[in-house]
Design an enzyme around this catalytic site. Structure first.
Site, PDB file in Angstrom:
ATOM      1  N   GLY A   1       0.866  -1.141   0.010  1.00  0.00           N
ATOM      2  CA  GLY A   1       0.094  -0.017  -0.029  1.00  0.00           C
ATOM      3  C   GLY A   1       0.789   1.166  -0.127  1.00  0.00           C
ATOM      4  O   GLY A   1       2.155   1.107  -0.242  1.00  0.00           O
ATOM      5  N   ASN A   2       0.327   2.360   0.243  1.00  0.00           N
ATOM      6  CA  ASN A   2       1.044   3.629   0.459  1.00  0.00           C
ATOM      7  C   ASN A   2       0.191   4.609   1.428  1.00  0.00           C
ATOM      8  O   ASN A   2      -0.877   4.179   1.822  1.00  0.00           O
ATOM      9  CB  ASN A   2       1.148   4.452  -1.051  1.00  0.00           C
ATOM     10  CG  ASN A   2       0.017   4.617  -1.599  1.00  0.00           C
ATOM     11  OD1 ASN A   2      -0.662   5.657  -1.117  1.00  0.00           O
ATOM     12  ND2 ASN A   2      -0.377   4.027  -2.716  1.00  0.00           N
ATOM     13  N   TYR A   3       1.139   5.767   1.680  1.00  0.00           N
ATOM     14  CA  TYR A   3       0.525   6.484   2.803  1.00  0.00           C
ATOM     15  C   TYR A   3      -0.614   7.506   2.318  1.00  0.00           C
ATOM     16  O   TYR A   3      -0.764   8.472   3.098  1.00  0.00           O
ATOM     17  CB  TYR A   3       1.636   7.317   3.505  1.00  0.00           C
ATOM     18  CG  TYR A   3       2.721   6.203   4.129  1.00  0.00           C
ATOM     19  CD1 TYR A   3       2.226   5.637   5.473  1.00  0.00           C
ATOM     20  CD2 TYR A   3       3.915   6.466   3.807  1.00  0.00           C
ATOM     21  CE1 TYR A   3       2.954   4.819   6.042  1.00  0.00           C
ATOM     22  CE2 TYR A   3       4.641   5.397   4.681  1.00  0.00           C
ATOM     23  CZ  TYR A   3       4.181   4.605   5.624  1.00  0.00           C
ATOM     24  OH  TYR A   3       4.847   4.061   6.325  1.00  0.00           O
TER      25      TYR A   3
ATOM     26  N   ALA B   1      -3.652   7.520  -5.166  1.00  0.00           N
ATOM     27  CA  ALA B   1      -2.391   7.392  -5.359  1.00  0.00           C
ATOM     28  C   ALA B   1      -2.688   5.900  -5.441  1.00  0.00           C
ATOM     29  O   ALA B   1      -2.384   5.117  -4.729  1.00  0.00           O
ATOM     30  CB  ALA B   1      -1.667   7.477  -3.964  1.00  0.00           C
TER      31      ALA B   1
END
Ligand code: C5P
Length: 220
Positions: A29-31, A97
């Protein structure tokens, strides 16, 4: 920007990260917090537009119950949802994102650590939702993307705008302390396919959302 100025206009917004599953309990995943996309969806709704928000896994709720929300997890799911909704959207704003890669296979059972020194995870490329919608873009539809660049910012952003057939691209400056992931503020420059370039100061994400909506809905 009067209250009902976008009445009847249909809008698609994407927000948040995507999660790409590795096994039943792990993901890549990402932030991304989703805050920018949620603010854009709410700003459009406050002006009377019919908004669909396709959201990745985020811990946010909408303050405006006039927004239709579709929750997805992976880039593939986000892409499928967007293709359907974009067909009759007047404005499409892609603030998510999206993960560029996903594991080639998802393990059915939790991957064990015993008896291994390391592992190789094979990744395959995810669909580019912006480019997919750019190819299918219909007459009169306005397609807007985001860019987060570390070098040659404007040049790279313009390259993305052209490659993905976008009408506008919103460039977040990573150099600015008040911009980017997890923050409540942002600082953007908005670039158009016809060469316009508008820079804004550091503001709350809701104020940035208002600037973005003003810019992309202005009739020239
Ligand atoms: O190529 P890059 O990821 O920097 O482009 C950013 C823009 O493209 C954003 O608007 C993002 O939402 C969109 N994007 C997408 N699908 C992807 C990758 C990026 O829609 N797989």
């Amino acid at each position: 920007s009067s209250c009902q100025s976008l009445k009847g206009q249909r809008v698609l917004v994407t927000a948040g990260p995507t999660y790409e599953n590795i096994d039943p309990v792990r993901f890549i995943g990402n932030y991304s917090s989703g805050k920018m996309g949620f603010a854009i969806a709410e700003e459009f709704a406050s002006r009377g537009a019919e908004v669909t928000l396709v959201a990745g896994p985020v811990s946010l709720s909408l303050k405006d119950d006039n927004v239709r929300r579709i929750d997805v997890t992976s880039a593939r799911e986000m892409c499928d949802a967007c293709k359907k909704v974009a067909k009759d959207a007047d404005y499409v704003v892609l603030a998510a994102a999206v993960a560029d890669y996903a594991p080639e296979t998802v393990a059915e059972k939790k991957i064990k650590r015993e008896g291994t020194d390391g592992m190789i995870l094979r990744l395959v490329k995810n669909p580019d939702i912006a480019a997919t919608l750019g190819e299918a873009k219909h007459e009169g539809q306005v397609l807007v993307g985001f860019a987060l660049e570390t070098d040659h910012e404007e040049e790279n952003a313009i390259g993305k705008l052209r490659r993905k057939n976008l009408d506008w691209i919103v460039l977040n400056s990573l150099r600015d302390p008040g911009a980017g992931f997890m923050k409540d503020t942002n600082k953007v420059t908005i670039l158009s396919s016809s060469g316009e370039r508008i820079s804004f100061g550091t503001k709350s994400k809701r104020e940035v959302a208002a600037d973005i909506v003003d810019t992309i809905t202005a009739k020239s």
